[in-house]
Design an enzyme around this catalytic site. Structure first.
Site, PDB file in Angstrom:
ATOM      1  N   SER A 172      81.900  32.342  19.567  1.00 39.37           N
ATOM      2  CA  SER A 172      82.982  32.813  18.995  1.00 39.37           C
ATOM      3  C   SER A 172      83.420  34.012  19.980  1.00 39.37           C
ATOM      4  O   SER A 172      82.238  34.104  20.482  1.00 39.37           O
ATOM      5  CB  SER A 172      83.446  33.253  17.306  1.00 39.37           C
ATOM      6  OG  SER A 172      84.222  34.130  17.707  1.00 39.37           O
ATOM      7  N   TYR A 175      81.497  38.540  10.657  1.00 41.61           N
ATOM      8  CA  TYR A 175      80.946  37.269  11.552  1.00 41.61           C
ATOM      9  C   TYR A 175      80.795  37.326  13.175  1.00 41.61           C
ATOM     10  O   TYR A 175      79.608  36.538  13.583  1.00 41.61           O
ATOM     11  CB  TYR A 175      82.677  36.943  11.387  1.00 41.61           C
ATOM     12  CG  TYR A 175      83.010  35.411  12.353  1.00 41.61           C
ATOM     13  CD1 TYR A 175      82.484  34.601  11.900  1.00 41.61           C
ATOM     14  CD2 TYR A 175      83.737  35.640  13.723  1.00 41.61           C
ATOM     15  CE1 TYR A 175      83.158  33.469  12.550  1.00 41.61           C
ATOM     16  CE2 TYR A 175      84.316  34.800  14.065  1.00 41.61           C
ATOM     17  CZ  TYR A 175      83.843  34.101  13.692  1.00 41.61           C
ATOM     18  OH  TYR A 175      84.273  32.258  14.263  1.00 41.61           O
TER      19      TYR A 175
END
Length: 340
Positions: free
Chosen positions: A127, A152
């Site tokens: 990501s 995350y």
């Protein structure tokens, strides 16, 4: 070519499977269909794939080590595209164990499956969040990413490190892709663009963080899928200096300010909306911008979809899927958990 796609009922997983099936590949998809967002949407994505005889679906949680081990031993996959993960920056603030179970334990289970079953190439989703507090833009894969600002992001950075170790120790060809704000039809309801369109369609106000002074490298789903398909075929080779491991940014290389993004949606939908201007939320970053030079050189990746075209396609899908209001969406029949 037999390919395992994890997170098959997810946004990217669904679109990737659809493309690979059209290319003649055999696709085995797994998903736990969790309720992080509307399960009906996930079911409806799956319903688009199930009629294809080259597609097999299994309900499976990747954090279940025994089930993942059994899956790999029963099916001899050529390639694995690992997209399953607990997504969302803000959700990680209140639900940390969901990220540990899926993004750390689950990812390790997938790596173990690849290790013991001679997978030709593992492609996994990282990501743009790994860039965290970086201020240098555009973000390059050579930049330091040791300062994530959300759990995350930290789990995605951990994925990259663990994958590199496995690639080095067990000679597994691995490629990680740092996705930049993917959007488009069948997208995730927790994403800002989806919330904006929903709110405008229902004549509701929208929350605009950092007073709209943020930029995102919005990347249309078809461009993402084209890049992933090319990466699958580009198996990294080991040398005396490095393992068969690569990391790429995959984005549009053209950041858009949030205020301009919202204006474009309003123009497409033919109506404006009231905006609640709010400060930055914890875990957010001011800007994302993908340096994709290396991906362009290695696989010829070049995004072609403008933000106006991409948003128009999303709005058209949204209106067709939900009607004039998301409240009009009928409840679909649930699929069986296993389709073999």
């Amino acid at each position: 070519m037999k390919i395992l796609i994890t997170g098959i009922a997810g946004f990217i997983g669904y679109h990737l499977a659809k493309r690979l099936l059209s290319d003649g590949c055999q696709i085995h998809g797994i998903d736990n269909l969790n309720d992080y967002y509307d399960v009906n949407l996930k079911q409806d994505r799956l319903a688009q794939l199930l009629p294809d005889k080259k597609f097999v679906f299994n309900y499976l949680d990747i954090s279940d080590r025994a089930s993942v081990t059994k899956l790999f031993s029963q099916h001899k996959f050529d390639f694995v595209v690992h997209l399953a993960a607990q997504a969302g920056v803000r959700y990680s603030l209140n639900n940390p164990y969901a990220y540990v179970d899926s993004n750390l334990v689950g990812f390790t289970n997938i790596l173990e499956g690849c290790r013991h079953n001679k997978i030709q190439h593992l492609v996994f989703a990282s990501s743009s969040s790994v860039y965290g507090a970086n201020t240098k833009i555009p973000f390059a894969v050579t930049d330091n990413v040791d300062h994530p600002i959300s759990l995350y992001a930290a789990t995605k950075k951990a994925n990259e490190l663990i994958a590199h170790a496995y690639s080095h120790l067990y000679q597994i060809p691995v490629t990680g892709l740092r996705f930049f704000t993917v959007y488009g039809p069948w997208g995730r309801p927790d994403m800002a663009y989806f919330k904006f369109v929903k709110a405008i369609a229902e004549r509701q106000s929208i929350d605009v963080y950092n007073f709209g002074k943020m930029k995102r490298d919005f990347t249309y789903i078809d461009d993402i899928v084209e890049g992933v398909v090319r990466v699958i075929k580009k198996i990294p080779q080991s040398t005396s200096q490095q393992s068969s491991y690569k990391i790429y940014n995959i984005g549009n290389n053209n950041p858009i300010e949030l205020n301009d993004f919202i204006t474009t949606i309003e123009e497409i939908m033919g109506q404006s909306t009231h905006k609640k201007l709010l400060p930055m939320q914890p875990g957010d970053v001011v800007a994302t911008w993908a340096d994709i030079d290396e991906l362009m050189v290695d696989i010829g990746f070049q995004p072609t979809t403008s933000i106006e075209v991409g948003l128009r396609k999303f709005v058209q899908w949204y209106q067709e899927y939900y009607g004039n209001s998301s409240n009009n969406k009928k409840e679909p029949a649930l699929l069986h958990k296993d389709n073999k």
